[in-house]
Design a protein around this motif. Structure first.
Motif, PDB file in Angstrom:
ATOM      1  N   VAL A   1     -26.875  77.425 -47.305  1.00  0.00           N
ATOM      2  CA  VAL A   1     -27.254  76.967 -48.644  1.00  0.00           C
ATOM      3  C   VAL A   1     -28.405  77.845 -49.113  1.00  0.00           C
ATOM      4  CG1 VAL A   1     -27.949  75.022 -50.061  1.00  0.00           C
ATOM      5  CG2 VAL A   1     -26.600  74.628 -47.983  1.00  0.00           C
ATOM      6  N   ALA A   2     -28.199  78.566 -50.208  1.00  0.00           N
ATOM      7  CA  ALA A   2     -29.195  79.513 -50.705  1.00  0.00           C
ATOM      8  C   ALA A   2     -29.633  79.128 -52.108  1.00  0.00           C
ATOM      9  CB  ALA A   2     -28.620  80.927 -50.714  1.00  0.00           C
ATOM     10  N   ALA A   3     -30.917  79.308 -52.381  1.00  0.00           N
ATOM     11  CA  ALA A   3     -31.413  79.076 -53.739  1.00  0.00           C
ATOM     12  C   ALA A   3     -30.662  79.962 -54.730  1.00  0.00           C
ATOM     13  CB  ALA A   3     -32.919  79.351 -53.798  1.00  0.00           C
ATOM     14  N   ASP A   4     -30.331  81.164 -54.285  1.00  0.00           N
ATOM     15  CA  ASP A   4     -29.565  82.119 -55.091  1.00  0.00           C
ATOM     16  C   ASP A   4     -28.433  82.632 -54.208  1.00  0.00           C
ATOM     17  OD1 ASP A   4     -28.557  84.429 -56.357  1.00  0.00           O
ATOM     18  OD2 ASP A   4     -30.491  84.890 -57.266  1.00  0.00           O
ATOM     19  N   PRO A   5     -27.170  82.433 -54.598  1.00  0.00           N
ATOM     20  CA  PRO A   5     -26.044  82.873 -53.752  1.00  0.00           C
ATOM     21  C   PRO A   5     -26.036  84.368 -53.458  1.00  0.00           C
ATOM     22  CG  PRO A   5     -25.280  81.344 -55.432  1.00  0.00           C
ATOM     23  CD  PRO A   5     -26.700  81.691 -55.779  1.00  0.00           C
TER      24      PRO A   5
ATOM     25  N   ILE B   1     -21.355  80.667 -48.363  1.00  0.00           N
ATOM     26  CA  ILE B   1     -22.674  80.528 -48.977  1.00  0.00           C
ATOM     27  C   ILE B   1     -22.522  79.783 -50.295  1.00  0.00           C
ATOM     28  CG2 ILE B   1     -24.694  81.742 -49.885  1.00  0.00           C
ATOM     29  CD1 ILE B   1     -23.950  84.118 -48.142  1.00  0.00           C
ATOM     30  N   VAL B   2     -23.330  78.743 -50.493  1.00  0.00           N
ATOM     31  CA  VAL B   2     -23.333  77.993 -51.751  1.00  0.00           C
ATOM     32  C   VAL B   2     -24.769  77.767 -52.187  1.00  0.00           C
ATOM     33  CG1 VAL B   2     -21.156  76.818 -51.239  1.00  0.00           C
ATOM     34  CG2 VAL B   2     -23.335  75.720 -50.639  1.00  0.00           C
ATOM     35  N   ASN B   3     -24.931  77.411 -53.459  1.00  0.00           N
ATOM     36  CA  ASN B   3     -26.245  77.000 -53.941  1.00  0.00           C
ATOM     37  C   ASN B   3     -26.388  75.483 -53.789  1.00  0.00           C
ATOM     38  OD1 ASN B   3     -24.725  75.892 -56.010  1.00  0.00           O
ATOM     39  ND2 ASN B   3     -25.306  77.436 -57.531  1.00  0.00           N
ATOM     40  N   GLU B   4     -27.477  74.931 -54.309  1.00  0.00           N
ATOM     41  CA  GLU B   4     -27.704  73.493 -54.151  1.00  0.00           C
ATOM     42  C   GLU B   4     -26.615  72.655 -54.813  1.00  0.00           C
ATOM     43  OE1 GLU B   4     -32.123  72.145 -54.154  1.00  0.00           O
ATOM     44  OE2 GLU B   4     -32.063  74.027 -55.282  1.00  0.00           O
TER      45      GLU B   4
END
Length: 401
Positions: A368-372, A389-392
């Motif tokens: 989980v990344a703040a920015d993909p 990889i996904v955002n919130e």
């Protein structure tokens, strides 16, 4: 006597360069000894890590990825500052931050005590400290606040104003006499500075780039399940990052898909989403917004979107999904500065039986990344291992499921 002044502003990933925070944008405005603005220079900088407080500086990882590394522009920065008085608004921060990264690149700038600080001058002139308040107090326009170029220009205008109204000429001459000369520097003319406005220009949609990259031809389009599975994983957070677009393009090319195959897959995915939204014969505002969002990502024709929003489809299509789900025992890793603190997310995930780890391993199910498009080491490792990889927003959607 120095050549004049060099007004500097930085945008950074955080406050502590010794703890791996880095510059993400630098703006430099050269000012003559008489206070006339001469030239402006600005560029985004690839920090080679996550972007930090993006809600403040507004720089995406995708934009930063197009920019040079700091060590590539450091000689140019040193050359611009050479034989000039370095000026900034809050010299205590900018001088030390820039000095640290210049030292990392094997170069130097003036010591912090030899930087002129417009914030300190503003305290005496207007009683304010924040750049926006200082500018308002004396009638200087601050455009593009929290962009290094915009803030550097406003600070240069403050300096010019103060040179006309504050103290006497010997005061400014004494500053000019203090300018240090360290050059010459080996500036690489092939390193291109990338201004924020240039990096933020809208690219063609990923669909246009993908379709344009395909050369295979065949009579009759075919629906490919492998491509659909990856597309579903990519669209979990309703964002197609640069790396995800590249992955879709590589898969389509590897499978020998034609442009028609890709368009068929996108339309099938969209039709399934629409049919699912209309299952209860009611289309909520949130569902309509999601349909519009996905249609833009997949370049669905506007007339198709309009009819999809107007009424339920006469022949419902199946929801095409890879079946990607989070289950108890799955490993989840978090990276970047999120809207909800990582500690709070960790508590939620742990309560649901998921395992939160600090580093990506091959068995990691989700990053989980703040920015993909994060440039962090975790994101790079995740891409290497093929970890989703996904955002919130994507995490919330998976947890709801």
């Amino acid at each position: 006597m120095g050549k004049g002044f060099a007004v500097v502003d930085l945008e950074t990933t955080g406050l502590f360069p010794t703890k791996h925070d880095r510059i993400v944008e630098i703006g430099i405005v050269l000012v003559s000894p008489e206070g006339e603005i001469e030239t402006r220079h600005e560029t985004l900088v690839n920090p080679n890590r996550d972007m930090g407080p993006q809600h403040i500086h507004g720089i995406t990882a995708a934009a930063a990825a197009r920019a040079p590394l700091f060590e590539q522009i450091a000689p140019n920065v040193a050359d611009l500052l050479d034989d000039r008085v370095p000026v900034t608004h809050n010299a205590s921060f900018d001088s030390r931050f820039l000095g640290f990264q210049m030292a990392q690149a094997g170069l130097r700038v003036a010591e912090p005590e030899r930087w002129l600080c417009t914030m300190r001058m503003s305290e005496r002139v207007s009683g304010y400290r924040r750049l926006a308040e200082c500018c308002t107090a004396v009638g200087v326009q601050l455009a593009s606040a929290h962009s290094a170029g915009g803030d550097a220009l406003a600070t240069a205008q403050l300096l010019s104003l103060y040179m006309r109204t504050v103290s006497n000429r010997p005061y400014w001459d004494s500053w000019l006499a203090s300018a240090g000369h360290y050059g010459p520097f080996a500036v690489d003319p092939t390193v291109r500075w990338t201004a924020r406005t240039e990096a933020f220009e809208q690219d063609h949609s990923f669909v246009d780039r993908l379709v344009g990259s395909l050369t295979a031809t065949r009579l009759g389009a075919q629906l490919n399940v492998d491509y659909l599975a990856l597309l579903d994983r990519v669209l979990l957070d309703r964002v197609v990052s640069v790396s995800e677009a590249s992955a879709l393009e590589a898969l389509a090319q590897g499978l020998g898909l034609t442009p028609e195959d890709v368009r068929l897959a996108h339309r099938a995915y969209f039709d399934g989403l629409v049919a699912t939204a209309w299952e209860d014969d009611v289309l909520t505002d949130a569902e309509a917004a999601e349909i519009r969002s996905v249609s833009e990502l997949l370049s669905v024709d506007e007339d198709v979107v309009a009819s999809s929003l107007a009424a339920a489809p006469s022949t419902p299509a199946p929801l095409l999904t890879s079946g990607f789900r989070l289950e108890p025992g799955d490993i989840v890793v978090l990276t970047g500065e999120m809207s909800k603190p990582r500690e709070a997310w960790s508590e939620v995930l742990t309560r649901l039986g998921l395992i939160v780890k600090s580093n990506v391993v091959k068995k990691t199910k989700l990053l989980v990344a703040a920015d993909p498009d994060s440039l962090s080491g975790k994101a790079k490792t995740a891409r290497e291992y093929g970890v989703t990889i996904v955002n919130e927003a994507g995490l919330e959607k998976l947890l709801d499921a």
